[in-house]
Design a protein around this motif. Sequence first.
Motif, short mmCIF file in Angstrom:
data_model
loop_
_atom_site.label_atom_id
_atom_site.label_comp_id
_atom_site.label_asym_id
_atom_site.label_seq_id
_atom_site.Cartn_x
_atom_site.Cartn_y
_atom_site.Cartn_z
N GLY A 185 8.70 -5.30 0.61
CA GLY A 185 8.59 -4.29 -0.42
C GLY A 185 7.16 -3.83 -0.62
O GLY A 185 6.89 -2.94 -1.43
N ARG A 186 6.24 -4.45 0.10
CA ARG A 186 4.83 -4.04 0.03
C ARG A 186 4.59 -2.83 0.93
O ARG A 186 5.30 -2.63 1.92
CB ARG A 186 3.92 -5.18 0.47
N PRO A 187 3.55 -2.06 0.64
CA PRO A 187 3.20 -0.94 1.53
C PRO A 187 2.51 -1.41 2.81
O PRO A 187 2.37 -0.63 3.75
CB PRO A 187 2.27 -0.07 0.68
N THR A 188 2.06 -2.65 2.84
CA THR A 188 1.44 -3.21 4.04
C THR A 188 2.54 -3.80 4.94
O THR A 188 3.62 -4.14 4.47
CB THR A 188 0.43 -4.30 3.67
N PRO A 189 2.28 -3.94 6.25
CA PRO A 189 3.32 -4.39 7.19
C PRO A 189 3.68 -5.85 6.99
O PRO A 189 2.94 -6.62 6.35
CB PRO A 189 2.68 -4.14 8.56
#
Length: 320
Positions: A185-189
């Motif tokens: 759910g994070r914008p990072t991979p």
Amino acid sequence: GNEHFALGGVFDHDSTRTHSVAERFGVRAYGSWEEMLGDRSLAAVVLFTPPRGRADLIREALKAGKHVLATKPFEMNAEAAAAILEEAKSLGLALHSNSPASVWPADLAQIRQWQRERDLGKIVGAFGEVYGGYQEDADGSWLDDPQLCPGGPMFRLGIYLVNDLGLLLGPPVEVRTFETRVRTGRPTPDNTMLMLRYADGALATIYASLCVDDGDAYRNSLTLHFERGSVYRNTGAAANPRGHAVLSLILGTQAGRSSEETVTVRADPHNDYRWDWFAAAIRGEKLSSAVSAEEIVAGVEVVEMLGRAVRVSGQGAGGI
């Protein structure tokens, strides 16, 4: 439960967390970073802070006469890391991190010994992997920022393998990265692959992921192919004993067959904090097989190149 140190106090920018931890352990809650550094009863400071700009915090602690232990990664800027290591040395103060450790880990020392004694030649290929099963939501922390947490799991988990290869191979000349978001759910991979090319012709890949639930997380498995043999660390489906690394050396023979030697060494696969080494350094003892400043900075150079590669890629693949 630490036999080498007693906790003297705690400070966090979140005052609620400061007081919660202080109350839990029955220690002093400092009202500011400056107040903590001004406490002459403290011999050392341990930093669990985001890595960007950590060298500035370390410098302030060193100027206050404190020894410093920092969490991984040591820094994100190689020049800043080299400068602060030199400053600590000039002041006669210990500056350690959990990865890379201040002393060559037993598993890497064994690999280096095999390389020398068995005439394995140079490393030509390396393949590492580390993973865990996470399902996270965005929380506005630095873990959501691709500039502060480049490559997501590569920065959070793969950093141990990055530092291992930094010790074994030095800094690369080219870094490429691929990254995807599978379930985070994070914008990072949460799923990444790092590819490295070295000046002497060696090639390496590291796979780091937060998407694998197989009950055997954080092994930091590593395969090293030399010119005249191969070494495998914590590879295969069998679980490895915690606190140890299982190493296998494969050698070819003139008859076309191979011979194998397997050893188990004491080396925490999570690159745990070596309070014993830190305490010995504070006492002024000389550590055998100490990791050099150049070897520490080699890992930081990869982190810095990773960050640049992520910025270049924009959408998940790029190179520096």
